[in-house]
Design a protein around this motif. Sequence first.
Motif, PDB file in Angstrom:
ATOM      1  N   SER A  83       0.807  -1.221   0.000  1.00 30.82           N
ATOM      2  CA  SER A  83       0.000   0.000   0.000  1.00 30.82           C
ATOM      3  C   SER A  83       0.842   1.274   0.000  1.00 30.82           C
ATOM      4  O   SER A  83       0.294   2.373   0.016  1.00 30.82           O
ATOM      5  N   ARG A  84       2.153   1.131  -0.049  1.00 30.05           N
ATOM      6  CA  ARG A  84       3.029   2.309  -0.020  1.00 30.05           C
ATOM      7  C   ARG A  84       2.931   3.083  -1.326  1.00 30.05           C
ATOM      8  O   ARG A  84       2.702   2.519  -2.381  1.00 30.05           O
ATOM      9  N   GLY A  85       3.105   4.389  -1.215  1.00 25.76           N
ATOM     10  CA  GLY A  85       3.064   5.246  -2.394  1.00 25.76           C
ATOM     11  C   GLY A  85       1.662   5.669  -2.788  1.00 25.76           C
ATOM     12  O   GLY A  85       1.474   6.383  -3.777  1.00 25.76           O
ATOM     13  N   ALA A  86       0.658   5.241  -2.026  1.00 23.47           N
ATOM     14  CA  ALA A  86      -0.735   5.561  -2.357  1.00 23.47           C
ATOM     15  C   ALA A  86      -1.285   6.698  -1.497  1.00 23.47           C
ATOM     16  O   ALA A  86      -2.471   7.001  -1.559  1.00 23.47           O
ATOM     17  N   GLY A  87      -0.447   7.318  -0.693  1.00 24.76           N
ATOM     18  CA  GLY A  87      -0.886   8.443   0.128  1.00 24.76           C
ATOM     19  C   GLY A  87      -1.349   8.087   1.521  1.00 24.76           C
ATOM     20  O   GLY A  87      -1.822   8.951   2.258  1.00 24.76           O
ATOM     21  N   PHE A  88      -1.223   6.818   1.910  1.00 27.86           N
ATOM     22  CA  PHE A  88      -1.689   6.414   3.235  1.00 27.86           C
ATOM     23  C   PHE A  88      -0.856   7.034   4.355  1.00 27.86           C
ATOM     24  O   PHE A  88      -1.387   7.414   5.396  1.00 27.86           O
ATOM     25  N   GLY A  89       0.460   7.125   4.178  1.00 25.37           N
ATOM     26  CA  GLY A  89       1.307   7.732   5.206  1.00 25.37           C
ATOM     27  C   GLY A  89       0.897   9.172   5.466  1.00 25.37           C
ATOM     28  O   GLY A  89       0.747   9.596   6.613  1.00 25.37           O
ATOM     29  N   ARG A  90       0.686   9.913   4.385  1.00 26.54           N
ATOM     30  CA  ARG A  90       0.223  11.297   4.506  1.00 26.54           C
ATOM     31  C   ARG A  90      -1.154  11.324   5.178  1.00 26.54           C
ATOM     32  O   ARG A  90      -1.417  12.151   6.049  1.00 26.54           O
ATOM     33  N   GLY A  91      -2.025  10.411   4.784  1.00 28.95           N
ATOM     34  CA  GLY A  91      -3.363  10.329   5.377  1.00 28.95           C
ATOM     35  C   GLY A  91      -3.316  10.054   6.866  1.00 28.95           C
ATOM     36  O   GLY A  91      -4.085  10.638   7.641  1.00 28.95           O
TER      37      GLY A  91
END
Length: 141
Positions: A76-84
Motif C-alpha cells: 500500500s506504499r506510495g498511495a498516500g496512506f502515510g500522509r493520510g
Amino acid sequence: MDVKSRLQENLIQELLSYSVFPDPDVLEETIKRYETDSNMWLYGYESEGILVGIIGFRINDEQEMTIQHLAVEPHSRGAGFGRGIILEIIEEMHPVRIVAETDEETVQFYRSIGFVIRSLGEKYPGVERFLCTYEIEPEDE
C-alpha cells in the motif's frame, strides 16, 4: 482508531515491525513499551476495512507530538496512506508541532508533506539521521 489494546495481534506486530530495527528482540521491547507506557499512543489506519498502516507517538502537555513509529504495509506504499495517517492524527489529537527522527530512506516522505528537515549527522556508524519538524498552523476562526 486506537489499536494499542491489540498489540498481541499478528497484523499489528507485523506493521510495527516495518518501523523498528529488523530484530525480533527490538520488536518485543517496542511492544512492551507500548503496553506499559501510558504516554505512548498507537493508532491504526484502515482503507476499505483493511488495516494498512500504524502510527505510534507521544504527545506532551504543550501538544508537541513525537512520532515514534510510522508504517504502511508494503503493498500500500506510495498511495498516500502515510500522509493520510498524519493528517488524521492532526485532526484527532490537535498537536501544535510534530517531530520525527528518521533515516535517509524515509526523509523524502516527510519533506514531501511539508516537514522541515535537519540533519542530525551520523548517530550510528555509517547511518545519518534526520530530525523532521512540522508546525501546525492554527485554524482561522
